[in-house]
Design a protein around this motif. Structure first.
Motif, short mmCIF file in Angstrom:
data_model
loop_
_atom_site.label_atom_id
_atom_site.label_comp_id
_atom_site.label_asym_id
_atom_site.label_seq_id
_atom_site.Cartn_x
_atom_site.Cartn_y
_atom_site.Cartn_z
N ARG A 102 41.73 42.17 38.32
CA ARG A 102 41.40 41.26 39.42
C ARG A 102 39.98 40.68 39.29
NH1 ARG A 102 42.97 44.69 44.62
NH2 ARG A 102 42.06 42.87 45.67
N PRO A 113 37.72 37.93 38.51
CA PRO A 113 38.05 36.50 38.39
C PRO A 113 37.76 35.98 36.99
CG PRO A 113 36.77 36.93 40.39
CD PRO A 113 36.73 38.19 39.57
N ASP A 145 37.18 32.78 36.24
CA ASP A 145 36.15 31.74 36.31
C ASP A 145 35.14 32.16 37.38
OD1 ASP A 145 34.67 29.49 35.99
OD2 ASP A 145 36.21 28.08 36.64
N ILE A 146 34.19 33.00 37.00
CA ILE A 146 33.26 33.57 37.98
C ILE A 146 32.29 32.52 38.50
CG2 ILE A 146 31.39 35.24 38.27
CD1 ILE A 146 32.87 37.12 36.46
N ARG A 195 28.56 37.10 36.11
CA ARG A 195 29.20 37.12 34.79
C ARG A 195 28.50 38.13 33.88
NH1 ARG A 195 32.34 34.12 31.21
NH2 ARG A 195 33.01 32.73 32.88
N ARG A 214 40.52 40.89 30.06
CA ARG A 214 39.54 40.27 30.97
C ARG A 214 38.42 39.59 30.18
NH1 ARG A 214 40.78 38.01 35.10
NH2 ARG A 214 42.61 37.87 33.74
N MET A 262 34.27 41.15 42.21
CA MET A 262 35.48 40.70 42.89
C MET A 262 35.17 40.02 44.21
SD MET A 262 38.00 43.97 42.26
CE MET A 262 39.10 43.37 43.56
N GLY A 287 32.77 36.74 43.04
CA GLY A 287 33.09 35.88 41.90
C GLY A 287 34.23 34.93 42.13
N GLY A 288 35.15 35.28 43.01
CA GLY A 288 36.32 34.43 43.20
C GLY A 288 36.02 33.10 43.84
N THR A 289 35.03 33.05 44.71
CA THR A 289 34.71 31.81 45.43
C THR A 289 33.59 31.03 44.76
OG1 THR A 289 33.12 32.96 46.86
CG2 THR A 289 35.40 32.82 47.63
N CYS A 309 30.05 31.80 48.54
CA CYS A 309 30.30 33.16 49.00
C CYS A 309 29.83 33.34 50.43
CB CYS A 309 29.62 34.17 48.08
SG CYS A 309 27.82 34.16 48.16
#
Length: 624
Positions: A135, A137, A139-140, A146, A180, A580, A583-585, A590
């Motif tokens: 999980r 991401p 594309d961090i 990263r 990953r 997690m 990094g997703g947004t 964030c």
């Protein structure tokens, strides 16, 4: 026409035999020289700039000791055949007898080389780690996050404890980490990790990832050696396309045509772009067709066939592809620079790798001398933004006048959109650090200080802040610089921080709607509190003056798990959950609550410096 799968496999195996007999294909070394470094370079000696080949062989004096980030250092280059003379343990991990180690412990970074400590998974169940690693991401979009994810996946560490004997096999962690790394575009790190992994755990998926990484790194001979060994063992379309790429690389167009025609006849593949690229190679076209977001095998076919990548194909391309295009010698300087900037803006390409790419552009001496004056209508209308930044960089390196260099740097930084600001700040940091700080440049203090704080050069940034503080009484621009730089000085954690009225004084200088000001103030308040600093201005006052942030926060379970990991000192778990949660947004989007909890957790597990860098990156992305 009906063609059996057996016939296809037999034809491919015969082609593999041909490759075995081609001189040079069994060599392990790539035909383009030493393995391409897609990761940042190793830390340099103090005061020296990194070397990026002939294009940037001239050293740039930084004016202060180099501050290369340890988490951005390239992985230690190790060979699986090397046998340490000693069998001593490093924090509980035996560094010899590699076959006796589980693959979960294998890595290329130890604590002394930028990795995390060997017990980073202590207290975290194996099942949790195996469920959460996928999980991370892909594309961090954050340089700091990263770097944390990369260190996590490449560190040598004792594997997490199995709660049940029936849990996944010992090779599962290796596969999860490799997948990953590939998704993140960490091609160099993936190659290094699989190089030291025990070969007995290699399977079709790991071999595929390894081949794709080698092709993207332009190490085609090594990739084709693996394809030759795997094509008779694994029955999948991927290996047949990989064989076609290797046949093109070896100069056997006829064999490649047979391989591709068999694929078409059997109808086992619907990769229309791959067939379109192959047709261009087969016909000797001068350029590749425009392919929307080409994948590793399509790019490998373009490179093997000597087809330049079209600029239009860069849109939507994954990070690994962008990095590969940026490193491809046969691609134009313009396309390489665009790919490099896109990768750098997403946190994947180290700032120093922009330098040799910018230096590839050629400008007349008169244009370099007059670069600062070519603004607005006077600028070349045909000059693309990336070419303009290359001009500004080259001119700033060579112009002896401090005021001119300052103007050039300011224009370059102002041209940066989104995530490109941070890599540009790091690229120009040596130039900024070499500019003498003096009252005549008070107009430049805010620009210089912000960029230097963002580049992790707090000492140099503090000099601009102190000068601005001394001039603030008589110079409005200096006063504005103090207000802008004060939050950065506090978050950097070092040097003297001017009182400057605190957060309340900062808010009084802000312009724009209440929503934007409240959101930025919430971001600062959250970051300050994560490092134990309390402001006299309360949260109630902030809430009363604006609606604040309306962005959705990550799931409550994720945030509370992050809090527990920090309080429990579980380093690996805290890093994983922080990546997690944020990094997703993307760092610019964030939620402040998620940011504050991540900063606090990282600080609690001993990563204060990394947490401060993340906080400064978030403040930059927030437009402060």
């Amino acid at each position: 026409m009906i063609v059996s799968t057996a016939r296809v496999r037999a034809s491919i195996a015969a082609a593999a035999l041909v490759l075995c007999l081609v001189p040079g294909m069994a060599a392990a070394q790539d035909d383009v020289g030493e393995p391409l470094r897609l990761a940042p370079l190793d830390p340099e000696p103090a005061g020296e700039a990194s070397s990026g080949g002939a294009a940037d062989s001239e050293a740039v004096s930084s004016g202060e000791p180099d501050t290369a980030d340890p988490e951005e250092s390239a992985p230690e280059r190790r060979s699986a055949k090397e046998k340490p003379s000693s069998s001593r343990d490093i924090e509980g991990i035996e560094v010899d007898r590699l076959d006796e180690l589980t693959t979960g412990s294998v890595g290329v970074l130890d604590q002394g080389a930028g990795g995390f400590r060997a017990d980073m998974w202590a207290g975290t169940p194996r099942g949790v780690v195996e469920a959460l690693i996928p999980r991370i991401p892909a594309d961090i979009g954050s340089h700091s996050l990263r770097a944390l994810a990369r260190r996590l996946l490449l560190s040598s560490a004792a594997p997490p404890h199995r709660q049940q004997a029936a849990q996944a096999g010992e090779d599962n962690l290796l596969k999860l980490r490799a997948e990953r790394l590939a998704a993140l575009g960490e091609t160099g790190g993936l190659i290094d990790l699989l190089r030291v992994a025990p070969q007995r755990f290699s399977d079709a998926e790991l071999t595929r990832l390894h081949v794709e990484a080698l092709l993207l790194a332009h190490q085609r001979d090594r990739a084709c050696n693996k394809v030759r060994d795997a094509v008779g063992e694994y029955d999948a379309v991927f290996w047949q396309k990989a064989m076609a790429v290797c046949q093109i690389h070896a100069g056997h167009i006829g064999q490649a045509s047979l391989t591709v025609s068999l694929l078409r006849e059997v109808g086992r593949d619907t990769d229309v772009p791959f067939f379109a690229v192959f047709s261009a190679v087969e016909q000797g076209a001068g350029s590749a067709p425009v392919v929307e977001a080409p994948g590793p095998m399509q790019l490998a076919l373009m490179f093997a066939g000597g087809l330049p990548v079209a600029k239009e194909s860069l849109a939507g391309m994954e990070v690994a592809g962008l990095m590969s295009v940026a490193a491809h010698e046969g691609t134009s300087a313009e396309v390489r620079a665009v790919a490099a900037e896109l990768a750098a803006a997403r946190g994947a390409l180290a700032a120093e790798r922009l330098r040799p790419i910018y230096m590839r552009f050629e400008f007349q001496e008169a244009r370099l001398r007059n670069a600062a004056s070519l603004n607005g209508p006077a600028a070349d209308e045909n000059m693309t933004p990336v070419r303009r930044r290359a001009l500004l960089y080259q001119a700033a390196r060579s112009d002896p006048a401090a005021a001119v260099r300052a103007e050039l740097v300011r224009e370059a930084l102002n041209s940066a959109d989104g995530g490109l600001y941070l890599p540009l700040a790091r690229l120009f940091a040596p130039i900024l650090a070499d500019i003498e700080v003096k009252p005549e440049l008070a107009w430049f203090a805010a620009t210089a200080g912000r960029a230097l704080y963002a580049a992790n050069r707090a000492e140099a940034a503090n000099r601009w802040l102190m000068m601005a503080r001394q001039e603030a009484i008589i110079n409005p621009e200096a006063a504005a610089a103090v207000t802008m730089l004060w939050p950065y000085a506090r978050l950097s954690g070092g040097g003297e921080v001017p009182v400057n009225g605190g957060l309340a004084a900062w808010r009084s200088t802000q312009v724009g709607g209440d929503d934007g000001v409240a959101a930025r103030e919430s971001l600062l308040q959250t970051a300050f509190q994560a490092f134990g600093t309390r402001e006299s201005r309360s949260w109630a006052e902030i809430a009363a003056e604006g609606p604040g942030d309306t962005r959705a926060a990550p799931p409550a379970a994720l945030l509370f798990a992050l809090q527990e990991a920090g309080e429990g000192g579980r380093l690996g778990e805290a890093v994983l959950l922080s990546v997690m949660a944020l990094g997703g947004t993307g760092i610019s989007d964030c939620h402040p609550v998620a940011l504050g909890m991540a900063l606090k957790a990282l600080n609690q597990v001993g990563l204060e410096e990394e947490a401060r860098r993340l906080a400064i990156e978030a403040v930059v992305a927030g437009g402060i």
